[in-house]
Every structure is written in C-alpha cells, then in structure tokens.
Design an enzyme around this catalytic site. Structure first.
Site: not given
Length: 346
Positions: A237, A253, A256, A303, A307
């Site tokens: 992680d 990505k 974001h 979105n 989410q």
C-alpha cells in the site's frame, strides 16, 4: 420572438434528460452479448434469430436492436423476409469482447457499479462524499475496499482499466520522451496494460507494478504474460508502505481519487524515493484552466464525488501539488484524447 439558440434549447434538454436511457441501451446490448453474437455469426441476423440465440423475448430484443440502430451501434437492412441486423465498425472495434480495443469490461463496470452510485448523486452533492454505503452497504471510508468488494468486482474494475489504456495508453506514454528512464515504477498499476504499453514503447526500460497484494496476484494470474520479463511486481500500500527507488514513477488516474492532503503526502514520498534527475508522470483527465470544460472531465469529477475522495483538476492545480512535493520543471501535454500527461522532475 426567441433566438435560434432559444428554439434549440428544448432539444438540448431532451438529449440531456434522456442520456441515461442511451447508456442503459448500450450496457444492456453489451451484457446480453448482441455485438459478440453478430460478430461471430459473420452475417446479418433477424431479431427473432438473435432473441432465440441469446434467450430473450422477441419483443424486447427487437426494440433493443432498433434502439441500437438509432444510436448507430448497429445497421439494419430491411428485405422481403424482414429486418436483418449487423454490427457497425464502431461496435465491432469497441464493443465486442474479442477486439484488442474492446471497451466491454469498462461498460460492465459502469453498468453494475458506477451506475448504482450515480443513483445517489443528489445525496453525494448534499453530503460531499461517496455513496458506497447507500449503493452497496459498504463503508465510504475505504473507496478501494468498496471497489474490490469481491473478486468478481475486482476483475471487472481491472479489466475495465486495461481497456481504457488499450485506447489511450500509447498517447500518454509518448507525450514525453521517457527513454532515458530505465527503472520505472507504475504506482497503482492494476492489470498492467499501461506497463505493457510502456515496455513496448521503451524496450530498454523495466516497469514494476506496485499495487495491493490481491491486485498483484490477479494481475499475475490473469493479465500480464509470465514470459514478459521486463515487468515485475511489488506488493504493498503506497500510502502506508515504503516506496522503492526508481528513475520514473507513473501515477495514472491515481491522484484524482484523493483529496489534496493525501496527494501531497503521496507525492512527497515519491519525491523522496526518486533518484536525482528522475521524474514523476501524472496521467489524468485535465480540466480547462477556467474549469469551463471539457464536459467529459467535468462529468468524471462528478464521478469522483460519488465513488472516491477526490476530484479532477486543472493543470495549475496538479502543478501546485507537484511543486509542494519538491518537483520542478513541470510540463503539461494535452493528448487530445480522454487523458493527458504532466511530467515533473526532481
């Protein structure tokens, strides 16, 4: 008397209001296998034949096929014997499972996960947080725990992300010359499609996919060929664990998904681990400087609201995050596709 623009406005409203109908027609045709069947058949088929082979009602299938014709996803030829349907070039290329550029998996992820979260958009706007608790009964504090709530959902998400990079990957990786970076870490690299594209473009480089242990295992088993020696894996992680040294870090990505504070902490860890002269490549959908568009990115930002914990940003906002972490010589390249590239150097 109203202007021409005024007269057009009800039509625009109609299109926007019915947008969800369009997406559900597309999702349903993909889920039922309409495009796959028509590709495999090698010839046009009647609605009765398609309904029989896919196990649906004749009435429902005929209406679905006609709607797909209206959306230019199918073509129809009317003969004395009846109407016969075939795929268009777009559906053959992007909506059949077997196509190298297939978007089938991302369609299914949107249909079965994203769509349910968007049902609670009003609540998300009121509360300013994601809607996994309402949609799936899962804590909103762990967005990826919700996204990976089962192996099936994880597979859908990873396959969906891979399908995006089959279209956009080469553009973002070739936006800058990355050939001088030999050891690359793809943070949150998931199913490995971007890593595979990277070693294809830069064959003298190696890429390590750094992701959660369960994601890495699925990537090894399902997505990255075992014979591809230029791609390795690192389980962990990256918010909690150390980040190994590398010449270039790709965050596609990733930022974001998170608020500014988490982005700054992650980028600071990346900067500390980065070799002198190394860099970080951000791959994101960029808003215009004044946030007036593009509309696709504005919708992606909505979105992120339903989410995740994050949002889409402007080039200046990403540059500020990079500068706060210590990166300099920041360059922005718009690709003209869904995703753009930002490079910051140490």
């Amino acid at each position: 008397m109203g202007s021409a623009g005024d007269l057009d406005y009800p039509q625009i409203l109609f299109q926007y209001t019915n947008g969800f109908l369009v997406s559900k027609v597309l999702f349903t045709a993909c889920e039922l296998g309409v495009f796959d069947l028509l590709l495999e058949s090698g010839e046009p088929l009647s609605s009765d034949a398609i309904a029989a082979r896919l196990g649906t009602s004749h009435t429902g299938m005929e209406r679905l096929l006609d709607a797909c014709v209206g959306l230019k996803l199918l073509a129809v030829e009317v003969t004395r014997e009846g109407a016969y349907y075939r795929n268009t070039e777009i559906s053959n290329l992007y909506l059949t499972k077997s196509s190298p550029k297939s978007q089938y998996h991302i369609m299914m992820y949107y249909s079965n996960t994203v769509y349910l979260c968007w049902h609670y958009l009003t609540d998300a706007v009121r509360e300013g947080r994601n809607q996994y608790e309402r949609a799936f009964g899962i804590s909103p504090k762990d967005p990826f725990g919700a996204m990976y709530r089962s192996e099936e959902e994880m597979l859908k998400f990873m396959a969906g992300q891979n399908s995006i990079w089959s279209i956009c990957g080469r553009d973002v990786l070739a936006a800058f010359d990355l050939s001088t970076f030999k050891h690359i870490y793809d943070l949150g690299g998931g199913g490995g499609a971007l890593a595979q594209e990277c070693v294809s473009i830069y064959p003298n480089s190696t890429v390590t996919i750094y992701d959660l242990p369960e994601v890495v295992q699925v990537a090894k088993e399902r997505f990255v060929p075992s014979e591809e020696r230029r791609i390795t894996f690192h389980e962990g992680d990256f918010f909690k664990d150390s980040i190994p040294e590398a010449d270039l870090y790709i965050l596609s990505k990733i930022l974001h998904d998170w608020d500014d504070d988490k982005c700054k902490k992650l980028l600071a860890k990346v900067h500390k681990a980065c070799t002198p002269g190394g860099a970080v490549l951000l791959v994101e959908s960029l808003l215009n400087d004044d946030k007036s568009g593009p509309v696709e990115t504005q919708l992606y930002s909505m979105n992120m609201l339903v989410q995740t914990e994050g949002k889409e940003r402007t080039p200046a906002e990403y540059s500020n995050l990079l500068q706060a972490a210590g990166f300099t010589e920041i360059q922005v390249k718009r690709t003209g596709k869904l995703y753009d590239a930002i490079l910051g150097r140490k």
